[in-house]
Design an enzyme around this catalytic site. Sequence first.
Site, PDB file in Angstrom:
ATOM      1  N   ASP A 192     -20.653  80.381 -75.122  1.00 41.54           N
ATOM      2  CA  ASP A 192     -20.287  81.203 -73.975  1.00 41.54           C
ATOM      3  C   ASP A 192     -21.518  81.946 -73.477  1.00 41.54           C
ATOM      4  O   ASP A 192     -21.873  83.014 -73.985  1.00 41.54           O
ATOM      5  CB  ASP A 192     -19.181  82.190 -74.356  1.00 41.54           C
ATOM      6  CG  ASP A 192     -18.660  82.977 -73.155  1.00 41.54           C
ATOM      7  OD1 ASP A 192     -19.296  82.930 -72.083  1.00 41.54           O
ATOM      8  OD2 ASP A 192     -17.619  83.648 -73.294  1.00 41.54           O
ATOM      9  N   HIS A 197     -22.472  89.189 -70.820  1.00 40.34           N
ATOM     10  CA  HIS A 197     -22.714  89.588 -72.199  1.00 40.34           C
ATOM     11  C   HIS A 197     -24.209  89.669 -72.549  1.00 40.34           C
ATOM     12  O   HIS A 197     -24.543  89.931 -73.704  1.00 40.34           O
ATOM     13  CB  HIS A 197     -22.036  88.593 -73.141  1.00 40.34           C
ATOM     14  CG  HIS A 197     -20.589  88.377 -72.821  1.00 40.34           C
ATOM     15  ND1 HIS A 197     -19.642  89.372 -72.953  1.00 40.34           N
ATOM     16  CD2 HIS A 197     -19.930  87.292 -72.336  1.00 40.34           C
ATOM     17  CE1 HIS A 197     -18.460  88.899 -72.582  1.00 40.34           C
ATOM     18  NE2 HIS A 197     -18.612  87.650 -72.199  1.00 40.34           N
ATOM     19  N   ILE A 212     -21.365  93.686 -72.313  1.00 43.35           N
ATOM     20  CA  ILE A 212     -20.282  93.899 -73.266  1.00 43.35           C
ATOM     21  C   ILE A 212     -20.213  92.736 -74.258  1.00 43.35           C
ATOM     22  O   ILE A 212     -20.759  91.657 -74.025  1.00 43.35           O
ATOM     23  CB  ILE A 212     -18.926  94.066 -72.554  1.00 43.35           C
ATOM     24  CG1 ILE A 212     -18.549  92.782 -71.790  1.00 43.35           C
ATOM     25  CG2 ILE A 212     -18.958  95.262 -71.625  1.00 43.35           C
ATOM     26  CD1 ILE A 212     -17.166  92.811 -71.168  1.00 43.35           C
ATOM     27  N   GLY A 215     -15.000  88.964 -76.006  1.00 43.26           N
ATOM     28  CA  GLY A 215     -13.711  89.247 -76.626  1.00 43.26           C
ATOM     29  C   GLY A 215     -13.465  88.380 -77.846  1.00 43.26           C
ATOM     30  O   GLY A 215     -12.924  88.844 -78.854  1.00 43.26           O
TER      31      GLY A 215
END
Length: 287
Positions: A192, A197, A212, A215
Amino acid sequence: MPLDPTAAGTRSAPNTSSWRSKDALLYALGVGAGVSDPTGFELEFTTENTKGVEQKALPTMCVVLGGGLGGPDSPLARIGTYNPAMLVHGEQGFTLHKPLPVEATISSVSRIAGIYDKGKAALVVTETEATDTADNQLLFTTTSALFIRGEGGWGGDRGPAGPQKVPEREADHVVTYTTRPDQALLYRLNGDRNPLHSDPSFAAAGGFDTPILHGLCTYGFTGRALLHTLCAGDPARFRAMHGRFSSPVLPGETLDIHIWHGDSGTAQFQTRVGDRVVLDTGTATYH
């Protein structure tokens, strides 16, 4: 064209993919194995050549394996048009039909399991089944729920009720892991590469002061806590896991995984950063 609810049931063509020992090691490091484990270095997940230790794969690794949901021919490409910036990964689950191998080749088929009207948003549920090509046996099933803000309100089925809330009593176990400041940079190597991110300017455009954490990285940390608490670290005993993402995590923050025992072979969990819930209404089953 808005979302097309009749796209429910759309399936992908079979997709063949493989992973090797190095991929299992990288995933384990990406979700904190060997660093945040207070009892040791989890060498069975982080090394392949330790004397007397057989390498194993973490159960949650299955959520980054397979395929069929990306590209122009994927089922998601047939649900209609929407603003990708309004899409949020809402829930993630998986079921292991046998222990995840350290190395394997799989054939996976994905489908749109449902498209539901949540009023101000649409809920798109996807399911992927992966078969081990070595024995043609079902290896794992993964499910995802994607919320697309602004795409509801067509008067359709609202879908099944949400998962059961966690108990109000104190948890039976609380496992604490601290993520690394560079955790997202390490985890992104599992596939990903979303700049949300890693790129500060991209994160700022999305309303975040800093990139961030993925998840699914938080999900993997939580899965490790469940594995060690419920299964004594044995992946062969881990059966299934499901959770709802409720708040983003910043790299370097500390995760507290609260675990409640249920009936035999079941548990509920909730992951928090301080008082902030980041992974909610979690359920797990195990042998």
